[in-house]
Motif scaffolding. Structure first.
Motif, PDB file in Angstrom:
ATOM      1  N   ILE A 135      23.033  -4.196  58.156  1.00 62.04           N
ATOM      2  CA  ILE A 135      22.553  -2.843  57.853  1.00 62.04           C
ATOM      3  C   ILE A 135      23.718  -1.893  58.086  1.00 62.04           C
ATOM      4  N   ASN A 136      24.259  -1.376  56.998  1.00 60.80           N
ATOM      5  CA  ASN A 136      25.421  -0.508  57.087  1.00 60.80           C
ATOM      6  C   ASN A 136      25.035   0.929  57.415  1.00 60.80           C
ATOM      7  N   LYS A 137      26.038   1.755  57.574  1.00 56.32           N
ATOM      8  CA  LYS A 137      25.845   3.130  58.027  1.00 56.32           C
ATOM      9  C   LYS A 137      24.858   3.895  57.162  1.00 56.32           C
ATOM     10  N   ASN A 138      24.923   3.724  55.863  1.00 56.18           N
ATOM     11  CA  ASN A 138      24.097   4.522  54.961  1.00 56.18           C
ATOM     12  C   ASN A 138      22.832   3.799  54.498  1.00 56.18           C
ATOM     13  N   ASP A 139      22.561   2.636  55.056  1.00 60.71           N
ATOM     14  CA  ASP A 139      21.357   1.898  54.698  1.00 60.71           C
ATOM     15  C   ASP A 139      20.145   2.439  55.447  1.00 60.71           C
ATOM     16  N   ASP A 140      18.949   2.159  54.932  1.00 64.22           N
ATOM     17  CA  ASP A 140      17.702   2.562  55.588  1.00 64.22           C
ATOM     18  C   ASP A 140      17.272   1.427  56.523  1.00 64.22           C
ATOM     19  N   MET A 141      17.506   1.605  57.810  1.00 66.23           N
ATOM     20  CA  MET A 141      17.228   0.559  58.793  1.00 66.23           C
ATOM     21  C   MET A 141      15.746   0.215  58.840  1.00 66.23           C
ATOM     22  N   ARG A 142      14.909   1.238  58.858  1.00 70.47           N
ATOM     23  CA  ARG A 142      13.470   1.003  58.982  1.00 70.47           C
ATOM     24  C   ARG A 142      12.928   0.229  57.790  1.00 70.47           C
ATOM     25  N   ASP A 143      13.341   0.613  56.584  1.00 68.37           N
ATOM     26  CA  ASP A 143      12.854  -0.076  55.392  1.00 68.37           C
ATOM     27  C   ASP A 143      13.319  -1.526  55.367  1.00 68.37           C
ATOM     28  N   THR A 144      14.557  -1.759  55.784  1.00 68.21           N
ATOM     29  CA  THR A 144      15.082  -3.120  55.788  1.00 68.21           C
ATOM     30  C   THR A 144      14.315  -3.999  56.757  1.00 68.21           C
ATOM     31  N   LEU A 145      14.095  -3.510  57.983  1.00 64.83           N
ATOM     32  CA  LEU A 145      13.365  -4.303  58.969  1.00 64.83           C
ATOM     33  C   LEU A 145      11.919  -4.520  58.536  1.00 64.83           C
ATOM     34  N   SER A 146      11.308  -3.502  57.923  1.00 58.64           N
ATOM     35  CA  SER A 146       9.939  -3.642  57.455  1.00 58.64           C
ATOM     36  C   SER A 146       9.841  -4.726  56.386  1.00 58.64           C
ATOM     37  N   ALA A 147      10.805  -4.767  55.480  1.00 59.74           N
ATOM     38  CA  ALA A 147      10.801  -5.783  54.426  1.00 59.74           C
ATOM     39  C   ALA A 147      10.964  -7.183  55.010  1.00 59.74           C
ATOM     40  N   LEU A 148      11.832  -7.326  56.002  1.00 59.99           N
ATOM     41  CA  LEU A 148      12.028  -8.633  56.640  1.00 59.99           C
ATOM     42  C   LEU A 148      10.773  -9.048  57.396  1.00 59.99           C
ATOM     43  N   ASN A 149      10.117  -8.083  58.025  1.00 56.18           N
ATOM     44  CA  ASN A 149       8.889  -8.369  58.762  1.00 56.18           C
ATOM     45  C   ASN A 149       7.793  -8.865  57.823  1.00 56.18           C
ATOM     46  N   GLN A 150       7.680  -8.236  56.661  1.00 50.26           N
ATOM     47  CA  GLN A 150       6.670  -8.663  55.707  1.00 50.26           C
ATOM     48  C   GLN A 150       7.038  -9.995  55.046  1.00 50.26           C
ATOM     49  N   LYS A 151       8.315 -10.256  54.899  1.00 49.03           N
ATOM     50  CA  LYS A 151       8.765 -11.528  54.325  1.00 49.03           C
ATOM     51  C   LYS A 151       8.540 -12.682  55.285  1.00 49.03           C
ATOM     52  N   GLY A 152       8.775 -12.434  56.579  1.00 42.61           N
ATOM     53  CA  GLY A 152       8.681 -13.497  57.566  1.00 42.61           C
ATOM     54  C   GLY A 152       9.920 -14.367  57.552  1.00 42.61           C
ATOM     55  N   GLY A 153       9.911 -15.401  58.380  1.00 47.14           N
ATOM     56  CA  GLY A 153      11.073 -16.275  58.484  1.00 47.14           C
ATOM     57  C   GLY A 153      11.938 -15.907  59.669  1.00 47.14           C
ATOM     58  N   GLN A 154      13.175 -16.378  59.658  1.00 43.85           N
ATOM     59  CA  GLN A 154      14.084 -16.193  60.786  1.00 43.85           C
ATOM     60  C   GLN A 154      15.328 -15.448  60.319  1.00 43.85           C
ATOM     61  N   HIS A 155      15.631 -14.330  61.011  1.00 46.27           N
ATOM     62  CA  HIS A 155      16.651 -13.411  60.529  1.00 46.27           C
ATOM     63  C   HIS A 155      17.535 -12.915  61.671  1.00 46.27           C
ATOM     64  N   LEU A 156      18.829 -12.906  61.420  1.00 43.53           N
ATOM     65  CA  LEU A 156      19.811 -12.262  62.302  1.00 43.53           C
ATOM     66  C   LEU A 156      20.274 -10.999  61.592  1.00 43.53           C
ATOM     67  N   VAL A 157      20.070  -9.850  62.241  1.00 46.38           N
ATOM     68  CA  VAL A 157      20.329  -8.566  61.596  1.00 46.38           C
ATOM     69  C   VAL A 157      21.407  -7.819  62.382  1.00 46.38           C
ATOM     70  N   ILE A 189      13.065 -12.077  64.352  1.00 44.64           N
ATOM     71  CA  ILE A 189      14.099 -11.137  63.925  1.00 44.64           C
ATOM     72  C   ILE A 189      14.933 -10.797  65.148  1.00 44.64           C
ATOM     73  N   VAL A 190      16.201 -11.170  65.125  1.00 44.51           N
ATOM     74  CA  VAL A 190      17.138 -10.839  66.207  1.00 44.51           C
ATOM     75  C   VAL A 190      18.039  -9.717  65.707  1.00 44.51           C
ATOM     76  N   MET A 191      18.071  -8.606  66.445  1.00 43.67           N
ATOM     77  CA  MET A 191      18.851  -7.443  66.057  1.00 43.67           C
ATOM     78  C   MET A 191      20.064  -7.305  66.962  1.00 43.67           C
ATOM     79  N   VAL A 192      21.203  -7.028  66.348  1.00 43.77           N
ATOM     80  CA  VAL A 192      22.457  -6.852  67.078  1.00 43.77           C
ATOM     81  C   VAL A 192      23.068  -5.520  66.654  1.00 43.77           C
ATOM     82  N   LEU A 193      23.289  -4.640  67.615  1.00 49.18           N
ATOM     83  CA  LEU A 193      23.938  -3.362  67.338  1.00 49.18           C
ATOM     84  C   LEU A 193      25.440  -3.565  67.436  1.00 49.18           C
TER      85      LEU A 193
END
Length: 446
Positions: A135-157, A189-193
């Motif tokens: 998720i880059n500087k100008n990306d929508d973080m909330r929308d991206t995480l919401s889409a991954l949540n609805q997709k399911g599976g295993q994600h490193l973000v 979903i594992v998130m790394v800042l």
């Protein structure tokens, strides 16, 4: 039950004098309305938090009222007594993260820059096992995480530091653990800042504890007076849980408006229709648990019946104060999704009042109450409220007690809903179904 105060007693006369619907008021007595909400919002119930002994006391009170009214239990399951058979018991799983370690390009990431939402007891990704997202500087973080949540599976973000404030809000939320009705979907979903550029290697290890907790809906049925439309259900609902007490235990979130008011409404609507005794469709009254922690009561409930049989859902949420349209008025969420609102207003037109469209579309209220669960199944499911949410200083505060309510306005709302929904009860109208494809799906992980 505590005695009704002199202030509350004085409201009885005022309510009777200002009733918009005299015939209804004779069957929905203001005194009983006040007794119900006084009990449910009392300090003795300590905010009706999920998993607490006090919410069980609230459930037993509602079940006792259903018994006295003459409702029937949803199922014929064996129970110790008639009252307890109204209690729809189920369990949820609470997943609490314990250990999380991440290395990116052989460098350890500090705990302050990590977060995880998982339905799995353990995660072990070593160069594989996860989809990697940036998720880059100008990306929508909330929308991206919401889409991954609805997709399911295993994600490193990997999340750019420009989103640090939002990241820490998610981190605080996930650190409290998540609750799931089912662990059928195994995902994480594992998130790394981090501002790391190219990701050459990664290693993720995590563990969590999973415990089961019991919850209870309270559900009663008033069967149809005949069999022609007997399988068709009009569902009246509200959630009876709230937030409990403050962390230090010194103050109580009484939840008088949210949602002892709605719970009081469905109890007294049940009493109203039971006294009429001529409903052509079956009427179901459900006090949902755990709305405040994820809507698990309505989720479980929706799996116990055929949603195609539910003609409409009248979900009553926070009706204890006058709306922006005036005392005793009510608005509904998602009015554009079915013609239910138009049908209800046909009944109210003779009373020179109406149900208004949700005045706060930016708040996303259609998805913030138990109606959303049934709407996802195609039911014309809407919430009915009078709260001025943009101005309400008591919302989710310890000041949401009975003294903050306008009980006269609340009583008028209950009367309005009784009149408005009569044609549904009589089977003379049938609302259009909600388009399931246009209702946002639930998340699979959190």
């Amino acid at each position: 039950m505590k005695n009704i105060s002199f202030k509350l007693k004085s409201l009885l006369t005022a309510i009777a004098m200002t009733s918009a619907f005299p015939n209804v008021a004779e069957i929905i007595p203001a005194e009983q309305v006040i007794k119900d909400i006084t009990y449910l919002a009392a300090d003795d119930l300590e905010g009706r938090a999920s998993f607490s002994p006090e919410i069980d006391r609230a459930a037993n009170y509602i079940a006792k009222r259903f018994t006295d009214i003459g409702l029937q239990p949803l199922s014929s399951a064996k129970a110790d007594n008639q009252s307890s058979s109204f209690l729809q018991k189920f369990t949820v799983s609470q997943i609490q993260p314990q250990v999380l370690s991440v290395t990116i390009n052989n460098a350890n990431i500090s705990q302050g820059n990590l977060a995880i939402a998982s339905t799995m007891e353990s995660v072990n990704w070593q160069q594989a096992g996860a989809e990697v997202h940036v998720i880059n500087k100008n990306d929508d973080m909330r929308d991206t995480l919401s889409a991954l949540n609805q997709k399911g599976g295993q994600h490193l973000v990997i999340i750019n530091n420009a989103h640090a404030k939002s990241f820490h809000a998610y981190q605080n939320y996930f650190n409290r653990g998540i609750t799931k009705l089912s662990l059928e979907h195994r995902g994480a979903i594992v998130m790394v800042l981090s501002d790391v550029g190219e990701i050459n290697t990664y290693n993720v290890k995590a563990s969590a504890t999973i415990t089961e907790q019991a919850l209870t809906n309270v559900v009663g049925i008033l069967p149809a007076a005949n069999t022609e439309h007997g399988k068709e259900i009009i569902l009246y609902s509200a959630h009876y849980d709230h937030l409990g007490v403050t962390e230090d235990g010194k103050q109580i979130y009484n939840g008088a408006d949210d949602d002892a008011s709605g719970t009081t409404a469905i109890i007294n609507l049940a009493q109203y229709y039971a006294k009429q005794g001529n409903n052509k469709r079956s009427l179901m009254f459900s006090a949902f648990t755990a709305e405040e922690i994820g809507g698990f009561g309505s989720k479980y409930f929706s799996q116990q019946l055929n949603p195609d049989n539910v003609v409409a859902m009248i979900n009553i949420e926070m009706i204890g104060k006058p709306s922006k349209f005036g005392a005793g008025t009510v608005w509904m969420t998602g009015m554009e999704r079915s013609n239910l609102g138009a049908l209800l207003n046909e009944k109210l037109s003779a009373q020179n009042t109406e149900i208004y469209q949700d005045p706060y579309p930016e708040q996303g209220l259609f998805y913030r109450s138990d109606n959303a669960t049934l709407a996802r199944l195609g039911v014309p499911a809407h919430s009915f409220s009078s709260t001025q949410l943009d101005k309400d200083q008591h919302y989710h505060q310890t000041s949401d007690d009975i003294n903050s309510l306008d009980l006269s306005s609340m009583h008028k709302v209950i009367e309005s809903l009784a009149v408005a929904t009569q044609s549904l009860v009589d089977s003379t109208v049938t609302p259009t179904r909600i388009d399931k494809a246009k209702v946002r799906a639930q998340g699979k992980i959190y």
